[in-house]
Write a protein that holds these residues in place. Structure first.
Motif, PDB file in Angstrom:
ATOM      1  N   VAL A  59       0.843  -1.203   0.000  1.00 16.91           N
ATOM      2  CA  VAL A  59       0.000   0.000   0.000  1.00 16.91           C
ATOM      3  C   VAL A  59       0.875   1.249   0.000  1.00 16.91           C
ATOM      4  O   VAL A  59       0.592   2.211  -0.715  1.00 16.91           O
ATOM      5  N   GLN A  60       1.959   1.224   0.768  1.00 19.27           N
ATOM      6  CA  GLN A  60       2.864   2.373   0.817  1.00 19.27           C
ATOM      7  C   GLN A  60       3.402   2.684  -0.579  1.00 19.27           C
ATOM      8  O   GLN A  60       3.438   3.844  -0.987  1.00 19.27           O
ATOM      9  N   ARG A  61       3.801   1.659  -1.323  1.00 23.34           N
ATOM     10  CA  ARG A  61       4.307   1.872  -2.692  1.00 23.34           C
ATOM     11  C   ARG A  61       3.229   2.455  -3.596  1.00 23.34           C
ATOM     12  O   ARG A  61       3.492   3.355  -4.403  1.00 23.34           O
ATOM     13  N   ALA A  62       2.000   1.958  -3.461  1.00 23.98           N
ATOM     14  CA  ALA A  62       0.892   2.472  -4.277  1.00 23.98           C
ATOM     15  C   ALA A  62       0.639   3.947  -3.960  1.00 23.98           C
ATOM     16  O   ALA A  62       0.510   4.778  -4.873  1.00 23.98           O
ATOM     17  N   TYR A  63       0.583   4.294  -2.682  1.00 25.71           N
ATOM     18  CA  TYR A  63       0.354   5.676  -2.286  1.00 25.71           C
ATOM     19  C   TYR A  63       1.508   6.572  -2.734  1.00 25.71           C
ATOM     20  O   TYR A  63       1.289   7.706  -3.167  1.00 25.71           O
TER      21      TYR A  63
END
Length: 134
Positions: A59-63
């Protein structure tokens, strides 16, 4: 401003597309079509990871991808919110993304000997629904 309901995303482990890319693609689409509007808070990284049953890093990479594209803003301690984008900016972003995605496909088709008219015919067929969606 984020609703108490989970964000509905359709993620698949079977897809060749990495999970973080699936998340960013689907959130990007929701922003560009106006389903997620300016100032709306996204779930925290941990909450989104829990809801989607993926790792926090995914999720961190997506954000981070969405933040770099200017689609969301991050504020330490406040989380992530949808950025202020005009209709024109959204349209430009969508067109640029389409060009980026089509360019390698068209170059591959040309390298395989296809002519512009043949490529255009395939695109027309796709737009007319003659080719089934995956």
């Amino acid at each position: 401003m984020y609703s108490k309901y989970a964000m509905l995303l359709n993620l698949s482990d079977l897809s060749p597309e990495p999970l973080h890319a699936q998340i960013s693609r689907q959130i990007r689409a929701k922003i560009l079509v106006g389903e997620l509007t300016e100032g709306v808070s996204l779930p925290s990284i941990r909450k989104m990871a829990r809801e989607q049953k993926v790792s926090v890093i995914t999720v961190q990479r997506a954000y981070e991808d969405l933040d770099k594209e200017g689609l969301i803003n991050s504020r330490r301690g406040k989380g992530f919110t949808v950025a202020a984008l005009s209709s024109r900016q959204k349209k430009t972003m969508a067109l640029n993304r389409l060009r980026e995605n089509l360019e390698p496909v068209i170059l591959d088709a040309q390298d395989a000997g296809m002519k512009g008219e043949q490529i255009q015919a395939v695109v027309r067929d796709l737009l007319d629904g003659k080719v089934k969606k995956k």
